[in-house]
Structures are given as C-alpha cells and as structure tokens.
Design an enzyme around this catalytic site. Structure first.
Site, short mmCIF file in Angstrom:
data_model
loop_
_atom_site.label_atom_id
_atom_site.label_comp_id
_atom_site.label_asym_id
_atom_site.label_seq_id
_atom_site.Cartn_x
_atom_site.Cartn_y
_atom_site.Cartn_z
N CYS A 175 4.10 2.50 11.53
CA CYS A 175 4.82 3.34 10.55
C CYS A 175 4.78 4.83 10.89
CB CYS A 175 4.21 3.16 9.17
SG CYS A 175 3.71 1.50 8.82
N GLN A 221 -6.88 -0.84 5.47
CA GLN A 221 -7.38 -1.38 6.74
C GLN A 221 -8.81 -1.92 6.65
OE1 GLN A 221 -5.82 -2.10 9.46
NE2 GLN A 221 -3.88 -1.00 9.23
N THR A 229 9.52 -6.92 -13.81
CA THR A 229 9.02 -8.26 -14.12
C THR A 229 7.89 -8.63 -13.16
OG1 THR A 229 11.23 -8.91 -14.83
CG2 THR A 229 9.69 -10.70 -14.31
N SER A 232 -3.07 -3.75 0.56
CA SER A 232 -1.84 -4.50 0.80
C SER A 232 -2.18 -5.88 1.33
CB SER A 232 -1.02 -3.74 1.84
OG SER A 232 0.24 -4.31 2.00
N ALA A 291 0.81 -1.22 0.00
CA ALA A 291 0.00 0.00 0.00
C ALA A 291 0.84 1.27 0.00
CB ALA A 291 -0.94 -0.01 1.20
N THR A 292 2.04 1.20 0.54
CA THR A 292 2.91 2.40 0.51
C THR A 292 3.15 2.81 -0.93
OG1 THR A 292 3.96 1.76 2.57
CG2 THR A 292 5.18 3.30 1.17
N1 PMP Z 1 -2.00 2.44 4.64
C1 PMP Z 1 -2.47 1.99 5.80
C2 PMP Z 1 -3.78 2.52 6.30
C3 PMP Z 1 -1.76 1.05 6.54
O1 PMP Z 1 -2.23 0.60 7.71
C4 PMP Z 1 -0.52 0.56 6.03
C5 PMP Z 1 0.31 -0.46 6.80
N2 PMP Z 1 0.58 -0.11 8.10
C6 PMP Z 1 -0.06 1.08 4.80
C7 PMP Z 1 -0.83 1.99 4.14
C8 PMP Z 1 1.24 0.61 4.21
O2 PMP Z 1 1.17 -0.71 3.80
P1 PMP Z 1 2.50 -1.48 3.35
O3 PMP Z 1 3.38 -1.48 4.54
O4 PMP Z 1 2.05 -2.84 2.96
O5 PMP Z 1 3.11 -0.73 2.24
#
Ligand code: PMP
Length: 376
Positions: A319, A177, A233, A195, A68-69
């Site tokens: 994070c 989430q 890839t 993610s 997701a990042t």
């Molecule tokens: N968005 C939200 C709301 C999250 O909770 C998270 C993970 N903590 C992320 C983005 C990032 O996901 P990822 O670490 O898999 O990149």
C-alpha cells in the site's frame, strides 16, 4: 508457488471460509430487525464479539470496520473531530502505514501540527524525545505496534507510561501486523486497529478496539449498526468469520511463533551469506518480517525476477504510495540507496524450510545473473 508475502495478505483458512458460507446462508436476517431472524443474527454477532474480547483479553468496545484502513481513519478523525477543543498536535513515527500517513497529511493541511518522533538504532521510538514532544496541545499519539515493512515492534507499555503523563492525550496503535502472530496486551492503549486478512481471515473486515470511556465522532453516518460509532447493516458472516479466524490464530500461537522464530533466523543467516545483501530488520523486528537490501539491483527488478520462478515477495508494503524508496527503511537507516533497494520477505507458520532453501537458491542465481548484466 512459494508465497513469502504473508504480511501483505494471508490465504483464507478453509474453516473460516466455511464459517462465512454457512453463516451467510443460515443467518439471513438484518441483526437490527425485531423479528426472530434479526434476533438470531444479533445473537451470533454478540457471541462473536464476546469471543473476540475473550481472546484478546480486553473489555474494550469492538467496532467492526471494513479493515485496518478504516479503523485507522476512524481512530484518527474520530478523535480529532470529537475532542477538537483539546488541541491540534499529533505525534507519530516514520514507520506508519499509509492508512495512518495519509489521514495525518490531510490533517496537516487543515492546520494540525504532526510531529514524527525519531527512532533509536534498533527502530524503537526514542522515548526521551517522545517525552519532550508531548505538550498541552497534543491530542493524539499514534504508533504502530509492529511496522509492516521492517517488522519493528514497539514497547506499547513504555510508550504509554510517557503518554499517560498527559491524561487528555489519546494513544492509538495500529496492531494490524501483530494480531495473530504474537499475544500482547493492549491494556494501556486507548484504541487498537486490526484486520482479519492478516490472520487467515476474510478480506474486508477488521475492527477498532476502543476504551469504554472514550468517544469518537463517526466517519460513516447512517443507520444503526453494532455500535453508534460506525453505521451500516452489520455484516454478520464477516463478523462471525472474523471471530473464527482470530480463534484459530490463537490456537498454538506460541508454538507457531517459535517455529517462525527459528525459520526466520535460518533465513537471515542464509541471506547474510549472499554477497551484497544487507539486513534492515533489527533485533526488535518480529521474526515474521525480514527486510533486506541488495546493492546495485533495483528491488522491483529482483521481485519480478523471482516472480518468473513463482516466488512471491514484496518490495515494500503493497500500500506504500511513494514509488522509488521505502520511507520506513530510510527512517531507520538514513541511507537512500538502501531504502531504494529494499525487499521484504514475510513468513508464516505455513512456510517450510524447503521453501526457504529454494528461495535462497533462486535469489542467489538471480542476483548473479542480474549483476552480470550489470543491471542497475
Ligand atoms: N496497517 C498495517 C500495518 C497494514 O499492514 C495494513 C495492510 N497492509 C493496513 C493497516 C491496512 O489494512 P487493510 O488493507 O485491511 O485495510
């Protein structure tokens, strides 16, 4: 061990890991190779993508990412760089994940104007204010479906009704989430991030759903992949296991939700009986996330005290970059003290009542002993 940090990450499901291993060994070709091995790998990726769309009931394009990042970064930079001439104004909230906040800070330093729409008492977006903030210069609205710290769930359709008044504005949601916890429609959203590590899948794979008519400027350039928007890839085993994890998460989704709902109410009742505990989660929080503050005790101290007994919870999202307080809890409560002392317990359909009872028992003891030490 009692694991109550499922919103930080989940354990990988054995079946998903099995799929990952099998696909790694069986589909060895590069999906972009023209020979048989390449075509086989491409076929299984295409089948997985069709499954993902079917499960999520969407005809949006699926852009696979590392999580997701990356999806959030691609959504934000992809939009502003592709549609540069549309404007320099972005609307968001104070409830976003750092993978939204940090790209927006970067854009702010590049001259973009970032507006943070205020929240109602229950944490939902103030829709009147959103309406007033939107203007001809707005290019993007990015609002998480569910906030990761307090679990506030937004009404995407209501937000979209307002955003749609400005047809050129693109609406992105970070759905990380909510996917695998509750089934919702993304029909009225242009871009959706997720993610797999949040729904018992592998770490290192996610996707961005994108409306077909929308274009994005890539943030990763290079060789051909599954779409033109993200090079590299294609990671066949990760993609196939992503679809598998999603499929497994959607089996019994409603039953699991109802189970967590009951367990969450039970936990909240028990927590509110402990002196000094204030719940930060609201009626709009999903049951999987319970956020609370404890007066006079540093959240981190309590986290480590519980860890001594093999109980794992979280202070704020793993994070979060700010060290001393939760921006999300502060945005909701406007209470600095509460936002410095907030803890998150996140539940799963795997969590048992016995685990909760043990957690409450140990938490009560730890609070008592820390209070006796007059630890601040
Ligand atoms: N968005 C939200 C709301 C999250 O909770 C998270 C993970 N903590 C992320 C983005 C990032 O996901 P990822 O670490 O898999 O990149």
């Amino acid at each position: 061990m009692i694991y109550l940090d499922y919103s930080a990450t989940t354990f990988v499901n054995d079946e998903v890991l099995d799929t990952y291993n099998k696909v790694t060994k069986r589909y060895i070709g590069n999906p972009n190779s023209l020979h048989k091995l390449g075509l086989e790998a491409k076929k299984i990726i295409d089948e997985s993508t069709n499954q993902v769309k079917k499960i999520l009931k969407t005809d949006k394009d699926v852009i696979y990412t590392s999580g997701a990042t990356e999806s959030n970064n691609l959504a934000i930079f992809g939009v502003v760089n592709k549609y540069k001439n549309r404007g320099k104004h972005i609307i968001t909230t104070r409830l976003e994940h750092s993978s939204i906040n940090e790209p927006l800070k970067k854009l702010e330093s590049d001259g973009y104007k970032i507006s943070y729409v205020s929240l109602n008492d229950d944490g939902t977006v103030n829709l009147d204010e959103l309406n007033n903030l939107l203007c001809d210069d707005t290019i993007l609205v990015t609002i998480a479906t569910v906030n990761s710290e307090i679990g506030i769930m937004q009404d995407l359709d209501k937000i979209s009704d307002i955003v749609k008044k400005y047809p050129k504005v693109i609406f992105h949601t970070d759905a990380t989430q909510v996917i695998g916890k509750k089934s919702i429609s993304f029909d009225n959203v242009d871009l959706v991030s997720m993610s797999s590590q949040k729904f018992y899948g592998m770490k290192g794979v996610g996707c961005l759903l994108k409306n077909k008519n929308l274009l994005l400027e890539p943030i990763i350039y290079g060789g051909k992949s599954t779409t033109e928007f993200r090079s590299g890839t294609p990671a066949t085993p990760l993609i196939v296991s992503f679809a598998k994890a999603l499929r497994l998460a959607y089996i019994d989704l409603d039953e699991r939700y109802n189970y967590v709902f009951e367990l969450s109410n039970y936990t909240k009742n028990k927590l509110s009986e402990i002196s000094g505990v204030i719940l930060n989660s609201t009626s709009k929080s999903i049951p999987h996330i319970i956020n609370f503050s404890i007066s006079n005790i540093k959240a981190e101290t309590l986290l480590h005290a519980l860890e001594e007994e093999e109980i794992f919870i979280s202070t704020r999202t793993a994070c979060n970059k700010s060290d001393d307080y939760s921006e999300a809890v502060f945005a909701l409560t406007k209470d600095r003290e509460r936002s410095m002392h907030s803890l998150r317990v996140s539940l799963s359909y795997l969590t048992t009542r016995e685990e909760i009872d043990k957690f409450i028992e140990v938490l009560t003891l730890k609070i008592d002993s820390l209070n006796k030490l007059n630890y601040k």
